[in-house]
Write a protein that holds these residues in place. Sequence first.
Motif, PDB file in Angstrom:
ATOM      1  N   MET A 137      38.244  43.632  75.495  1.00  0.00           N
ATOM      2  CA  MET A 137      38.241  42.921  74.215  1.00  0.00           C
ATOM      3  C   MET A 137      39.487  42.034  74.123  1.00  0.00           C
ATOM      4  O   MET A 137      40.405  42.260  73.352  1.00  0.00           O
ATOM      5  CB  MET A 137      38.190  43.916  73.059  1.00  0.00           C
ATOM      6  CG  MET A 137      36.864  44.622  72.937  1.00  0.00           C
ATOM      7  SD  MET A 137      36.762  45.715  71.511  1.00  0.00           S
ATOM      8  CE  MET A 137      37.830  47.035  72.043  1.00  0.00           C
ATOM      9  N   PRO A 169      29.754  37.799  68.555  1.00  0.00           N
ATOM     10  CA  PRO A 169      30.184  39.063  67.935  1.00  0.00           C
ATOM     11  C   PRO A 169      30.187  38.999  66.415  1.00  0.00           C
ATOM     12  O   PRO A 169      29.857  39.982  65.742  1.00  0.00           O
ATOM     13  CB  PRO A 169      31.604  39.262  68.483  1.00  0.00           C
ATOM     14  CG  PRO A 169      31.643  38.481  69.740  1.00  0.00           C
ATOM     15  CD  PRO A 169      30.767  37.296  69.496  1.00  0.00           C
ATOM     16  N   ALA A 179      28.050  41.288  64.010  1.00  0.00           N
ATOM     17  CA  ALA A 179      28.735  42.051  62.957  1.00  0.00           C
ATOM     18  C   ALA A 179      28.085  41.821  61.599  1.00  0.00           C
ATOM     19  O   ALA A 179      27.916  42.756  60.816  1.00  0.00           O
ATOM     20  CB  ALA A 179      30.208  41.654  62.905  1.00  0.00           C
ATOM     21  N   THR A 193      39.338  38.758  63.221  1.00  0.00           N
ATOM     22  CA  THR A 193      38.552  37.677  63.842  1.00  0.00           C
ATOM     23  C   THR A 193      39.395  36.438  64.058  1.00  0.00           C
ATOM     24  O   THR A 193      39.318  35.786  65.109  1.00  0.00           O
ATOM     25  CB  THR A 193      37.341  37.323  62.959  1.00  0.00           C
ATOM     26  OG1 THR A 193      36.563  38.498  62.718  1.00  0.00           O
ATOM     27  CG2 THR A 193      36.471  36.270  63.630  1.00  0.00           C
ATOM     28  N   LYS A 206      35.244  40.617  69.255  1.00  0.00           N
ATOM     29  CA  LYS A 206      34.490  41.811  69.605  1.00  0.00           C
ATOM     30  C   LYS A 206      35.010  43.038  68.854  1.00  0.00           C
ATOM     31  O   LYS A 206      34.228  43.890  68.430  1.00  0.00           O
ATOM     32  CB  LYS A 206      34.530  42.039  71.111  1.00  0.00           C
ATOM     33  CG  LYS A 206      33.762  40.988  71.897  1.00  0.00           C
ATOM     34  CD  LYS A 206      33.804  41.257  73.392  1.00  0.00           C
ATOM     35  CE  LYS A 206      33.034  40.187  74.146  1.00  0.00           C
ATOM     36  NZ  LYS A 206      33.097  40.396  75.620  1.00  0.00           N
ATOM     37  N   MET A 229      33.739  42.838  65.428  1.00  0.00           N
ATOM     38  CA  MET A 229      32.337  43.245  65.393  1.00  0.00           C
ATOM     39  C   MET A 229      32.214  44.768  65.374  1.00  0.00           C
ATOM     40  O   MET A 229      31.418  45.331  64.622  1.00  0.00           O
ATOM     41  CB  MET A 229      31.602  42.692  66.620  1.00  0.00           C
ATOM     42  CG  MET A 229      30.162  43.131  66.742  1.00  0.00           C
ATOM     43  SD  MET A 229      29.417  42.656  68.331  1.00  0.00           S
ATOM     44  CE  MET A 229      30.271  43.788  69.445  1.00  0.00           C
TER      45      MET A 229
END
Length: 455
Positions: free
Chosen positions: A1, A21, A25, A159, A165, A168
């Motif tokens: 990640m 992602p 999410a 984010t 990721k 998410m």
Amino acid sequence: MAKQDMGSGSIPKLMLNLAIPAVVAQLINMLYNIVDRIYIGHIPDAGASALTGVGLFLPILMMINAFAMLAGSGGAPRAAIAMGKNDREEAQKILGNCFLVLMIFAAALTVLFYWFAPQLLRLFGASDVTLPYALSYARIYILGIVFVMIVMGLNPFITTQGFAKFSMLTTVVGAVCNIILDPVLIFGFSMGVQGAAVATVISQAVSAVWVLVFLRGRRTMLKLTAANMKLESRVILPCLGLGISTFVMLSTESILNISFNSSLSRFGGDVAVGAMTIISSCSQLVTLPLQGICQGGQPIMSFNFGAGKKERVKQAFRCQFLACAGYALLMWLLLLLVPQVFAGIFSNDSSLVNYTVWAMRIYMAGIFSTGIQIGCQQTFMALGQARISLLMACLRKLVLLIPLIFILPYLVSDKVFGVFVAEPVSDIIAASVTAFMLFSRLNGILEKGAGERKK
């Protein structure tokens, strides 16, 4: 990640790495509410009434989300712009200030909504049959507002650093808990709508812990510390000013839902309100992924705008716009061609499903234009244009849709049709105006930003 580098590399590839992602999410986040409604709609002998009752809580839920995003959606782009200018200290102050404001919001909203829940639910159209279900769900959910604030308000800061990721997974962790706990509590322990609410609160608490552990850990560039939680007006006010457009979009969604429910309750009764609950859930299949696409585009545009890289901003916008427009068009086709598939997921009551199929085809007739409207309006936010973003947010709902909900029923013979058709009329007009405003102003905004960078 791994963290994504916003300032270099292929824009389409970067958009995919960040947007996929974020879309996942958003889809999983949608499960928090939709899974509850699916299970509730299938409670033996009470599914339709229980589903309608829980749907009446939606305006309160939207207001909670609106306050969370007031800080989150306004603070995250400003933090990204600060990082683009290599001002990490300022970005961390933004994070700390936004967290404190979120906690203040959580305390105030918990007291307000818990105390006035019965009166508000009656105002939203609850009948003697649906009020007990609505109130049972609402008061448990309201006690978990603090967790909603942390997840929705702080996850954008993950984010915006490029950890798409991990962001998410914040939602994945909570949604998996919710999916597991819902049937256990609703049916296994015979808790009904209360079980659905308890499952949701526990799941959000797990996600909140996940977010806080990350923002206090070693991997984050922006660390949440007590030293940065001292409120400074020069820090927090621009964040709230930028976030006000998202706040207006979500809070007016609450007012919009109240308007729909009150008009539909008057002209169509509980079955029309129940259909609106299902339609609102299906509309999230369109709007939430669109927001996820824009969450992928926002860090790229914000960072490069702060760094004065105009061409990268334009390229990111083009990718975002095409993705939003294409996805909305696809969902428009599906919802118009096979609405019975979507309606049948939420209820096995044939009369409710048939009514919903008819209403959905009217309501969703203009949903193809939503991708254009959201893609352009969110670009104004990514570039720090708080005023124009707010105006475009107000246009669709406050200026167009809410008045039309009350006007159109008196202009057509079928009054319920008049209520539902207000949606596509507003969608198409708002998308046209927002797109015109962005395309006519984008070059000027970028030139002004580049000029400020040189000073």
